[in-house]
Design a protein around this motif. Structure first.
Motif, PDB file in Angstrom:
ATOM      1  N   ALA A 155       0.839  -1.203   0.000  1.00 26.41           N
ATOM      2  CA  ALA A 155       0.000   0.000   0.000  1.00 26.41           C
ATOM      3  C   ALA A 155       0.870   1.249   0.000  1.00 26.41           C
ATOM      4  O   ALA A 155       0.560   2.233  -0.678  1.00 26.41           O
ATOM      5  N   GLU A 156       1.973   1.207   0.744  1.00 29.03           N
ATOM      6  CA  GLU A 156       2.877   2.357   0.812  1.00 29.03           C
ATOM      7  C   GLU A 156       3.526   2.631  -0.536  1.00 29.03           C
ATOM      8  O   GLU A 156       3.722   3.791  -0.919  1.00 29.03           O
ATOM      9  N   ASN A 157       3.863   1.547  -1.280  1.00 32.99           N
ATOM     10  CA  ASN A 157       4.419   1.726  -2.620  1.00 32.99           C
ATOM     11  C   ASN A 157       3.428   2.450  -3.523  1.00 32.99           C
ATOM     12  O   ASN A 157       3.786   3.401  -4.231  1.00 32.99           O
ATOM     13  N   LEU A 158       2.164   2.005  -3.498  1.00 30.93           N
ATOM     14  CA  LEU A 158       1.145   2.635  -4.338  1.00 30.93           C
ATOM     15  C   LEU A 158       0.942   4.097  -3.949  1.00 30.93           C
ATOM     16  O   LEU A 158       0.728   4.957  -4.807  1.00 30.93           O
ATOM     17  N   TYR A 159       1.028   4.379  -2.673  1.00 28.74           N
ATOM     18  CA  TYR A 159       0.888   5.753  -2.198  1.00 28.74           C
ATOM     19  C   TYR A 159       2.011   6.619  -2.750  1.00 28.74           C
ATOM     20  O   TYR A 159       1.770   7.737  -3.230  1.00 28.74           O
ATOM     21  N   GLN A 160       3.240   6.113  -2.723  1.00 29.48           N
ATOM     22  CA  GLN A 160       4.366   6.863  -3.285  1.00 29.48           C
ATOM     23  C   GLN A 160       4.228   7.017  -4.796  1.00 29.48           C
ATOM     24  O   GLN A 160       4.578   8.057  -5.360  1.00 29.48           O
ATOM     25  N   PHE A 161       3.725   5.974  -5.464  1.00 25.28           N
ATOM     26  CA  PHE A 161       3.504   6.085  -6.909  1.00 25.28           C
ATOM     27  C   PHE A 161       2.520   7.220  -7.203  1.00 25.28           C
ATOM     28  O   PHE A 161       2.685   7.973  -8.165  1.00 25.28           O
ATOM     29  N   ALA A 162       1.491   7.318  -6.374  1.00 29.12           N
ATOM     30  CA  ALA A 162       0.487   8.371  -6.562  1.00 29.12           C
ATOM     31  C   ALA A 162       1.113   9.752  -6.413  1.00 29.12           C
ATOM     32  O   ALA A 162       0.816  10.671  -7.187  1.00 29.12           O
ATOM     33  N   ILE A 163       1.986   9.906  -5.422  1.00 25.63           N
ATOM     34  CA  ILE A 163       2.661  11.188  -5.224  1.00 25.63           C
ATOM     35  C   ILE A 163       3.524  11.531  -6.438  1.00 25.63           C
ATOM     36  O   ILE A 163       3.444  12.633  -6.990  1.00 25.63           O
ATOM     37  N   MET A 164       4.352  10.575  -6.869  1.00 28.84           N
ATOM     38  CA  MET A 164       5.240  10.831  -8.010  1.00 28.84           C
ATOM     39  C   MET A 164       4.438  11.071  -9.282  1.00 28.84           C
ATOM     40  O   MET A 164       4.770  11.948 -10.081  1.00 28.84           O
ATOM     41  N   GLY A 165       3.364  10.296  -9.463  1.00 25.77           N
ATOM     42  CA  GLY A 165       2.530  10.478 -10.651  1.00 25.77           C
ATOM     43  C   GLY A 165       1.860  11.833 -10.678  1.00 25.77           C
ATOM     44  O   GLY A 165       1.750  12.470 -11.726  1.00 25.77           O
ATOM     45  N   SER A 166       1.430  12.298  -9.506  1.00 28.88           N
ATOM     46  CA  SER A 166       0.788  13.602  -9.425  1.00 28.88           C
ATOM     47  C   SER A 166       1.772  14.719  -9.782  1.00 28.88           C
ATOM     48  O   SER A 166       1.441  15.632 -10.549  1.00 28.88           O
ATOM     49  N   ILE A 167       2.991  14.636  -9.245  1.00 30.53           N
ATOM     50  CA  ILE A 167       4.007  15.648  -9.550  1.00 30.53           C
ATOM     51  C   ILE A 167       4.377  15.597 -11.031  1.00 30.53           C
ATOM     52  O   ILE A 167       4.530  16.633 -11.692  1.00 30.53           O
ATOM     53  N   PHE A 168       4.528  14.387 -11.554  1.00 30.11           N
ATOM     54  CA  PHE A 168       4.848  14.206 -12.974  1.00 30.11           C
ATOM     55  C   PHE A 168       3.763  14.841 -13.844  1.00 30.11           C
ATOM     56  O   PHE A 168       4.052  15.554 -14.810  1.00 30.11           O
ATOM     57  N   ALA A 169       2.493  14.579 -13.514  1.00 29.20           N
ATOM     58  CA  ALA A 169       1.379  15.128 -14.302  1.00 29.20           C
ATOM     59  C   ALA A 169       1.327  16.648 -14.224  1.00 29.20           C
ATOM     60  O   ALA A 169       1.007  17.318 -15.208  1.00 29.20           O
ATOM     61  N   GLU A 170       1.641  17.190 -13.067  1.00 27.09           N
ATOM     62  CA  GLU A 170       1.655  18.650 -12.918  1.00 27.09           C
ATOM     63  C   GLU A 170       2.621  19.296 -13.893  1.00 27.09           C
ATOM     64  O   GLU A 170       2.297  20.301 -14.545  1.00 27.09           O
ATOM     65  N   HIS A 171       3.819  18.725 -14.019  1.00 27.92           N
ATOM     66  CA  HIS A 171       4.865  19.336 -14.837  1.00 27.92           C
ATOM     67  C   HIS A 171       4.837  18.854 -16.286  1.00 27.92           C
ATOM     68  O   HIS A 171       5.169  19.615 -17.189  1.00 27.92           O
ATOM     69  N   ARG A 172       4.466  17.582 -16.498  1.00 30.70           N
ATOM     70  CA  ARG A 172       4.478  17.041 -17.876  1.00 30.70           C
ATOM     71  C   ARG A 172       3.221  17.432 -18.634  1.00 30.70           C
ATOM     72  O   ARG A 172       3.259  17.641 -19.841  1.00 30.70           O
ATOM     73  N   LEU A 173       2.088  17.530 -17.924  1.00 33.42           N
ATOM     74  CA  LEU A 173       0.817  17.826 -18.577  1.00 33.42           C
ATOM     75  C   LEU A 173       0.261  19.191 -18.189  1.00 33.42           C
ATOM     76  O   LEU A 173      -0.852  19.541 -18.581  1.00 33.42           O
ATOM     77  N   ASN A 174       1.023  19.947 -17.388  1.00 30.38           N
ATOM     78  CA  ASN A 174       0.600  21.292 -16.965  1.00 30.38           C
ATOM     79  C   ASN A 174      -0.750  21.276 -16.265  1.00 30.38           C
ATOM     80  O   ASN A 174      -1.632  22.090 -16.547  1.00 30.38           O
ATOM     81  N   LEU A 175      -0.914  20.345 -15.334  1.00 28.16           N
ATOM     82  CA  LEU A 175      -2.161  20.216 -14.597  1.00 28.16           C
ATOM     83  C   LEU A 175      -2.013  20.763 -13.185  1.00 28.16           C
ATOM     84  O   LEU A 175      -0.926  20.744 -12.610  1.00 28.16           O
TER      85      LEU A 175
END
Length: 338
Positions: A155-175
């Motif tokens: 569960a902790e791995n998935l939580y970290q994936f969510a954090i990294m994915g959110s940051i990635f989407a903010e900068h890669r997709l300008n969200l």
């Protein structure tokens, strides 16, 4: 656009230099500020560099090496015997600061393992993950992770994936405040493995993350979530299923079926649904080739082993974009918010 150098493992992939070299030249043609270091057998590389423009040749370095990591080698064996292979040398060029990113179509497990050893995960990240953009039917994009780097997750791995994915989407997709969904077999709270349900509880508690709940496989391309999180086993199967379905449907609309008696039907479908055919072309997997090993201190992009020339060139372009945007540094800075 600033100058940039990428290290390429040109021996990786199902066909190797016959794909990676033409793709490299195409990437140089499209990006005049890009330079490439090609790691591989110079005897196989040289023929592709004949008669190319001097401006492109001046931005190419060839690092001769004959050893490669086979796609069918186990991770432990590949790591133990990786010295002086094209993949390891390309990653070492990034480690030494000679290149700002690496692209390979080789053995995924070996690339992941070597990247963790040579480039190191970002501080606080337990496991890097494979992330990629996927198209949506409305012409936008989402990001999805993990796509195969971690077959078993907590569960902790998935939580970290969510954090990294959110940051990635903010900068890669300008969200701003991207919507996060957990891939599951249903939307009800009681559905799915315990670690997925536990991850949902962790995400629900975080006010910094825009968690919207579970998402099922039939909505991956519908734009319901900007970030789709899963374990690597499920994510890899889901992505390859999407890619295979998209390619098959596109071939049907193009009238490429081997069943000649059905071709008039497909041509008629294409005429009747011209607008939808244009939308289908937007989800051509070749335009989205390249999954990034997110959570590392440098940019590493993994291309499909079966990628064609345009697809591998797209992976190079994606690595160049991420390196210029300094995405690893932005992810590290963003982690402090959570």
């Amino acid at each position: 656009m600033n100058r940039l150098t990428l290290a390429l493992d040109v021996m990786g992939g199902d066909i190797g230099p016959r794909i990676t070299l033409p793709a490299s030249l195409l990437a140089l043609e499209k990006d005049p500020m890009l330079s490439l270091i090609l790691f591989g057998d110079s005897q196989q590389i040289s023929p592709f560099l004949e008669n190319i423009p001097q401006a492109s040749l001046a931005r190419i370095q060839v690092h001769h090496c004959t050893r490669t990591i086979d796609n069918h080698q186990g991770i432990s064996y590949a790591l133990r015997h990786s010295k002086n292979t094209s993949m390891r040398l390309a990653l070492e060029a990034v480690q030494q600061g000679i290149a700002q990113g690496c692209v390979s179509a080789g053995n995924t497990g070996a690339l992941m393992g070597l990247s963790k050893i040579l480039l190191q995960p970002l501080k606080g990240i337990a496991r890097p993950a494979l992330i990629s953009m996927i198209p949506t039917i409305d012409g936008e994009k989402s990001v999805m992770l993990d796509l195969g780097a971690n077959l078993e997750c907590s569960a902790e791995n998935l939580y970290q994936f969510a954090i990294m994915g959110s940051i990635f989407a903010e900068h890669r997709l300008n969200l701003v405040y991207p919507r996060i969904g957990l891939l599951n077999i249903g939307v009800e709270e009681i559905k799915g493995h315990q670690f997925i349900r536990d991850a949902a509880h962790l995400l629900e508690k975080s006010t910094a993350l825009n968690y919207i709940g579970f998402i099922e496989g039939d909505l991956l391309l519908n734009g319901k979530a900007d970030v789709i999180v899963s374990d690597g086993f499920s994510g890899n199967i889901a992505l390859k299923t999407l890619e295979g379905a998209a390619k098959n449907v596109l071939s049907l609309f193009k009238g490429q079926s081997k069943h000649y008696c059905l071709k008039p039907v497909f041509w008629g479908m294409r005429y009747l649904f011209k607008t939808r055919y244009q939308r289908l072309k937007r989800i051509n997997p070749d335009e989205y080739n390249g999954a990034s090993l997110i959570g590392l201190t440098a940019v590493v992009v993994k291309s499909h082993g079966s990628a064609n020339v345009n697809a591998f060139a797209q992976a190079i372009a994606d690595a160049a974009f991420q390196a210029r945007q300094k995405l690893p540094e932005k992810i590290l800075a963003g982690l402090a918010r959570y």
